[in-house]
Design a protein around this motif. Structure first.
Motif, PDB file in Angstrom:
ATOM      1  N   UNK A  68       0.832  -1.205   0.000  1.00  0.00           N
ATOM      2  CA  UNK A  68       0.000   0.000   0.000  1.00  0.00           C
ATOM      3  C   UNK A  68       0.866   1.255   0.000  1.00  0.00           C
ATOM      4  N   UNK A  69       1.885   1.272   0.850  1.00  0.00           N
ATOM      5  CA  UNK A  69       2.769   2.432   0.954  1.00  0.00           C
ATOM      6  C   UNK A  69       3.573   2.634  -0.326  1.00  0.00           C
ATOM      7  N   UNK A  70       3.973   1.550  -0.976  1.00  0.00           N
ATOM      8  CA  UNK A  70       4.695   1.666  -2.239  1.00  0.00           C
ATOM      9  C   UNK A  70       3.800   2.259  -3.325  1.00  0.00           C
ATOM     10  N   UNK A  71       2.552   1.823  -3.367  1.00  0.00           N
ATOM     11  CA  UNK A  71       1.603   2.363  -4.354  1.00  0.00           C
ATOM     12  C   UNK A  71       1.319   3.834  -4.065  1.00  0.00           C
ATOM     13  N   UNK A  72       1.167   4.159  -2.789  1.00  0.00           N
ATOM     14  CA  UNK A  72       0.942   5.544  -2.380  1.00  0.00           C
ATOM     15  C   UNK A  72       2.123   6.425  -2.795  1.00  0.00           C
ATOM     16  N   UNK A  73       3.344   5.921  -2.544  1.00  0.00           N
ATOM     17  CA  UNK A  73       4.549   6.676  -2.897  1.00  0.00           C
ATOM     18  C   UNK A  73       4.646   6.858  -4.416  1.00  0.00           C
ATOM     19  N   UNK A  74       4.358   5.812  -5.174  1.00  0.00           N
ATOM     20  CA  UNK A  74       4.448   5.887  -6.634  1.00  0.00           C
ATOM     21  C   UNK A  74       3.479   6.944  -7.175  1.00  0.00           C
ATOM     22  N   UNK A  75       2.258   6.959  -6.653  1.00  0.00           N
ATOM     23  CA  UNK A  75       1.271   7.938  -7.103  1.00  0.00           C
ATOM     24  C   UNK A  75       1.696   9.357  -6.721  1.00  0.00           C
ATOM     25  N   UNK A 118       4.679  10.387  -8.918  1.00  0.00           N
ATOM     26  CA  UNK A 118       4.209  10.686 -10.270  1.00  0.00           C
ATOM     27  C   UNK A 118       3.533  12.048 -10.319  1.00  0.00           C
ATOM     28  N   UNK A 119       2.729  12.365  -9.303  1.00  0.00           N
ATOM     29  CA  UNK A 119       2.040  13.652  -9.261  1.00  0.00           C
ATOM     30  C   UNK A 119       3.027  14.811  -9.135  1.00  0.00           C
ATOM     31  N   UNK A 138       6.216  14.782 -10.004  1.00  0.00           N
ATOM     32  CA  UNK A 138       6.954  14.870 -11.275  1.00  0.00           C
ATOM     33  C   UNK A 138       6.135  15.568 -12.363  1.00  0.00           C
ATOM     34  N   UNK A 139       4.834  15.267 -12.390  1.00  0.00           N
ATOM     35  CA  UNK A 139       3.971  15.879 -13.397  1.00  0.00           C
ATOM     36  C   UNK A 139       3.907  17.404 -13.215  1.00  0.00           C
ATOM     37  N   UNK A 140       3.817  17.838 -11.966  1.00  0.00           N
ATOM     38  CA  UNK A 140       3.769  19.283 -11.701  1.00  0.00           C
ATOM     39  C   UNK A 140       5.113  19.920 -12.026  1.00  0.00           C
ATOM     40  N   UNK A 141       6.190  19.290 -11.623  1.00  0.00           N
ATOM     41  CA  UNK A 141       7.518  19.859 -11.866  1.00  0.00           C
ATOM     42  C   UNK A 141       7.872  19.895 -13.349  1.00  0.00           C
ATOM     43  N   UNK A 142       7.476  18.891 -14.090  1.00  0.00           N
ATOM     44  CA  UNK A 142       7.822  18.864 -15.514  1.00  0.00           C
ATOM     45  C   UNK A 142       6.951  19.837 -16.323  1.00  0.00           C
ATOM     46  N   UNK A 143       5.834  20.256 -15.771  1.00  0.00           N
ATOM     47  CA  UNK A 143       4.951  21.207 -16.452  1.00  0.00           C
ATOM     48  C   UNK A 143       5.565  22.613 -16.424  1.00  0.00           C
ATOM     49  N   UNK A 144       6.381  22.875 -15.419  1.00  0.00           N
ATOM     50  CA  UNK A 144       6.958  24.210 -15.250  1.00  0.00           C
ATOM     51  C   UNK A 144       7.984  24.505 -16.277  1.00  0.00           C
TER      52      UNK A 144
END
Length: 109
Positions: free
Chosen positions: A90-97, A100-101, A103-109
């Motif tokens: 559960x914690x691994x899935x939480x961390x991955x999400x 990813x979120x 990274x998505x915000x940082x790469x948008x900048x």
């Protein structure tokens, strides 16, 4: 680089469970291994680790046993349980999400 303590607090259970997933470990061994695997990025203090271990043991995510060290001293080893493995997933899935979120915000900048 110093990290915000909140970042470490939010991932400490994930890190501890990940360590004992591979092999049973005692507390100081976990501190050393965490520092080694992270190239000294994570330097957890005993005062941070042991309350986490006690909470995980109380919740039956970890079990423990005593074993004599070569020095003759008794060490308390921690072992991940089936329930602990499920929490780790559960914690691994939480961390991955989360990762990813971010990274998505940082790469948008």
């Amino acid at each position: 680089m110093k990290f915000d303590k909140g970042l470490m607090a939010g991932s400490s259970i994930l890190l501890v469970l990940s360590l004992v997933e591979r092999e049973d470990m005692y507390g100081y061994q976990m501190i050393e291994e965490l520092a080694r695997r992270s190239n000294e990025t994570f330097q957890m203090k005993e005062g941070t680790l042991y309350p986490i271990l006690h909470t995980l043991e109380k919740g039956k995510y970890l079990s423990s046993y005593q074993q004599e060290a070569p020095s003759g001293r008794q060490r308390k080893y921690y072992h991940i349980t089936g329930r602990g493995k499920a929490l780790l997933a559960e914690k691994q899935a939480e961390w991955a999400a989360f990762h990813q979120g971010v990274d998505a915000v940082l790469s948008f900048a």
